[in-house]
Design an enzyme around this catalytic site. Structure first.
Site, PDB file in Angstrom:
ATOM      1  N   LYS A  13       0.822  -1.216   0.000  1.00 15.34           N
ATOM      2  CA  LYS A  13       0.000   0.000   0.000  1.00 15.34           C
ATOM      3  C   LYS A  13       0.852   1.261   0.000  1.00 15.34           C
ATOM      4  O   LYS A  13       0.565   2.204  -0.722  1.00 15.34           O
ATOM      5  CB  LYS A  13      -0.905   0.069   1.242  1.00 15.34           C
ATOM      6  CG  LYS A  13      -1.950  -0.996   1.347  1.00 15.34           C
ATOM      7  CD  LYS A  13      -2.875  -0.737   2.538  1.00 15.34           C
ATOM      8  CE  LYS A  13      -2.172  -0.769   3.888  1.00 15.34           C
ATOM      9  NZ  LYS A  13      -1.708  -2.097   4.298  1.00 15.34           N
ATOM     10  N   ARG A  88      -8.389   1.291  10.257  1.00  8.47           N
ATOM     11  CA  ARG A  88      -7.975  -0.104  10.394  1.00  8.47           C
ATOM     12  C   ARG A  88      -9.015  -0.904  11.153  1.00  8.47           C
ATOM     13  O   ARG A  88      -8.832  -2.112  11.325  1.00  8.47           O
ATOM     14  CB  ARG A  88      -6.650  -0.147  11.163  1.00  8.47           C
ATOM     15  CG  ARG A  88      -5.443  -0.506  10.337  1.00  8.47           C
ATOM     16  CD  ARG A  88      -4.245  -0.497  11.253  1.00  8.47           C
ATOM     17  NE  ARG A  88      -3.141  -1.242  10.733  1.00  8.47           N
ATOM     18  CZ  ARG A  88      -2.204  -0.743   9.936  1.00  8.47           C
ATOM     19  NH1 ARG A  88      -2.262   0.498   9.537  1.00  8.47           N
ATOM     20  NH2 ARG A  88      -1.211  -1.506   9.547  1.00  8.47           N
ATOM     21  N   ARG A 127      11.752  -6.957   3.739  1.00 11.48           N
ATOM     22  CA  ARG A 127      11.818  -5.517   3.987  1.00 11.48           C
ATOM     23  C   ARG A 127      12.626  -5.206   5.246  1.00 11.48           C
ATOM     24  O   ARG A 127      13.362  -4.225   5.301  1.00 11.48           O
ATOM     25  CB  ARG A 127      10.368  -5.038   4.125  1.00 11.48           C
ATOM     26  CG  ARG A 127      10.125  -3.623   4.429  1.00 11.48           C
ATOM     27  CD  ARG A 127       8.651  -3.286   4.267  1.00 11.48           C
ATOM     28  NE  ARG A 127       7.830  -3.750   5.393  1.00 11.48           N
ATOM     29  CZ  ARG A 127       6.523  -3.496   5.513  1.00 11.48           C
ATOM     30  NH1 ARG A 127       5.899  -2.820   4.582  1.00 11.48           N
ATOM     31  NH2 ARG A 127       5.854  -3.934   6.544  1.00 11.48           N
ATOM     32  N   ARG A 129      11.904  -4.095   8.331  1.00  9.90           N
ATOM     33  CA  ARG A 129      11.666  -2.936   9.200  1.00  9.90           C
ATOM     34  C   ARG A 129      11.688  -3.402  10.661  1.00  9.90           C
ATOM     35  O   ARG A 129      11.564  -4.595  10.921  1.00  9.90           O
ATOM     36  CB  ARG A 129      10.282  -2.363   8.835  1.00  9.90           C
ATOM     37  CG  ARG A 129      10.124  -0.890   9.056  1.00  9.90           C
ATOM     38  CD  ARG A 129       8.818  -0.416   8.449  1.00  9.90           C
ATOM     39  NE  ARG A 129       7.661  -1.010   9.105  1.00  9.90           N
ATOM     40  CZ  ARG A 129       6.428  -0.973   8.605  1.00  9.90           C
ATOM     41  NH1 ARG A 129       6.201  -0.380   7.450  1.00  9.90           N
ATOM     42  NH2 ARG A 129       5.434  -1.529   9.249  1.00  9.90           N
ATOM     43  N   ARG A 140       0.303  -9.049  13.473  1.00  4.93           N
ATOM     44  CA  ARG A 140      -0.313  -8.034  12.606  1.00  4.93           C
ATOM     45  C   ARG A 140      -1.281  -8.651  11.609  1.00  4.93           C
ATOM     46  O   ARG A 140      -2.319  -8.061  11.302  1.00  4.93           O
ATOM     47  CB  ARG A 140       0.778  -7.231  11.885  1.00  4.93           C
ATOM     48  CG  ARG A 140       1.332  -6.118  12.787  1.00  4.93           C
ATOM     49  CD  ARG A 140       2.759  -5.788  12.481  1.00  4.93           C
ATOM     50  NE  ARG A 140       2.946  -5.246  11.159  1.00  4.93           N
ATOM     51  CZ  ARG A 140       4.094  -5.316  10.477  1.00  4.93           C
ATOM     52  NH1 ARG A 140       5.133  -5.933  11.010  1.00  4.93           N
ATOM     53  NH2 ARG A 140       4.187  -4.766   9.312  1.00  4.93           N
TER      54      ARG A 140
HETATM   55  P1  ADP Z   1       1.852  -2.265   7.691  1.00 10.90           P
HETATM   56  O1  ADP Z   1       0.988  -1.767   6.559  1.00 10.90           O
HETATM   57  O2  ADP Z   1       3.004  -3.061   7.219  1.00 10.90           O
HETATM   58  O3  ADP Z   1       1.064  -2.949   8.771  1.00 10.90           O
HETATM   59  P2  ADP Z   1       2.037   0.404   8.817  1.00 10.90           P
HETATM   60  O4  ADP Z   1       3.228   1.245   8.608  1.00 10.90           O
HETATM   61  O5  ADP Z   1       0.775   0.772   8.136  1.00 10.90           O
HETATM   62  O6  ADP Z   1       2.515  -1.058   8.421  1.00 10.90           O
HETATM   63  O7  ADP Z   1       1.694   0.300  10.372  1.00 10.90           O
HETATM   64  C1  ADP Z   1       2.674  -0.060  11.338  1.00 10.90           C
HETATM   65  C2  ADP Z   1       2.050  -0.116  12.734  1.00 10.90           C
HETATM   66  O8  ADP Z   1       1.524   1.184  13.107  1.00 10.90           O
HETATM   67  C3  ADP Z   1       0.845  -1.058  12.886  1.00 10.90           C
HETATM   68  O9  ADP Z   1       1.228  -2.406  13.093  1.00 10.90           O
HETATM   69  C4  ADP Z   1       0.163  -0.438  14.120  1.00 10.90           C
HETATM   70  O10 ADP Z   1       0.822  -0.781  15.315  1.00 10.90           O
HETATM   71  C5  ADP Z   1       0.357   1.057  13.920  1.00 10.90           C
HETATM   72  N1  ADP Z   1      -0.806   1.667  13.214  1.00 10.90           N
HETATM   73  C6  ADP Z   1      -0.808   2.166  11.948  1.00 10.90           C
HETATM   74  N2  ADP Z   1      -2.032   2.625  11.624  1.00 10.90           N
HETATM   75  C7  ADP Z   1      -2.834   2.416  12.695  1.00 10.90           C
HETATM   76  C8  ADP Z   1      -4.207   2.652  12.980  1.00 10.90           C
HETATM   77  N3  ADP Z   1      -5.032   3.182  12.063  1.00 10.90           N
HETATM   78  N4  ADP Z   1      -4.690   2.322  14.190  1.00 10.90           N
HETATM   79  C9  ADP Z   1      -3.883   1.783  15.109  1.00 10.90           C
HETATM   80  N5  ADP Z   1      -2.597   1.505  14.917  1.00 10.90           N
HETATM   81  C10 ADP Z   1      -2.046   1.810  13.733  1.00 10.90           C
END
Ligand code: ADP
Length: 181
Positions: A13, A88, A127, A129, A140
């Site tokens: 994404k 989310r 990746r 990270r 996740r």
């Molecule tokens: P990915 O798409 O690989 O899961 P992101 O960078 O989108 O990675 O998100 C990394 C982390 O940030 C998530 O695992 C969560 O802990 C937190 N996070 C991101 N967006 C949200 C959200 N909308 N609500 C709660 N936690 C979030």
């Protein structure tokens, strides 16, 4: 255009959002990037978010929603945005709907990136990270299945489905085609 990007972690994404942002001329707003920037700067928000992110859990919705609301209030998001990582959960989706209603606007669509779970695990491990270790990835994906996947039904006919397997450019072309661009 006001778009939400949905899909499992590792679906690409963020990569697609960066390209679409350029092509569509609207900002890419990633909650994950915003959290990581806050963690990097050591802000109180970053300190609070870090423990959840490192465990692969969701950051509490009130904290996340406030961060998104203030980002959406910035000038560059006035005429459109690509929201990546928010909502989310269905609760967050309802908050977003209300927030946009207050501004007299609404989403134009929700891009859903479809991809096999085996592929996303491989992508995330490659990746590397900080939150991309096997245990966190498993958590996740579980959070995704339980909390985020229901958004596909929630958004119903607003969903624009994209096959997210294949080359970056190829996936991007599919998205542009579906958007009629
Ligand atoms: P990915 O798409 O690989 O899961 P992101 O960078 O989108 O990675 O998100 C990394 C982390 O940030 C998530 O695992 C969560 O802990 C937190 N996070 C991101 N967006 C949200 C959200 N909308 N609500 C709660 N936690 C979030």
């Amino acid at each position: 255009m006001r778009l939400v990007l949905l899909g499992p972690p590792g679906a690409g994404k963020g990569t697609q959002a960066a390209i679409l942002s350029e092509k569509l001329g609207v900002p890419h707003i990633s909650t994950g990037d915003l959290f990581r920037a806050n963690i990097g700067e050591g802000t109180p928000l970053g300190v609070e978010a870090k423990s959840y992110i490192d465990a692969g859990k969701l950051v509490p919705t009130d904290v996340t929603a406030r961060m998104v609301e203030s980002r959406l209030a910035e000038d560059d998001a006035a005429n459109g945005f690509l929201l990546d990582g928010f909502p989310r959960t269905v609760e967050q989706a309802d908050i977003l709907t209300e927030l946009l209603e207050k501004k007299g606007t609404a989403l134009d669509g929700v891009l859903n990136f479809n991809i096999d779970e085996d592929v996303v695990v491989q992508r995330m491990l490659a990746r590397g990270r900080a939150d991309d270790n096997e245990e966190t990835i498993r958590t996740r994906l579980q959070v995704y299945r339980d909390e985020t996947k229901p958004l596909i039904d929630h958004y119903g006919d607003q969903i624009i489905s994209i096959d997210a397997e294949g080359e970056v450019e190829e996936v991007n072309q599919r998205a542009m085609d579906k958007l009629g661009k």
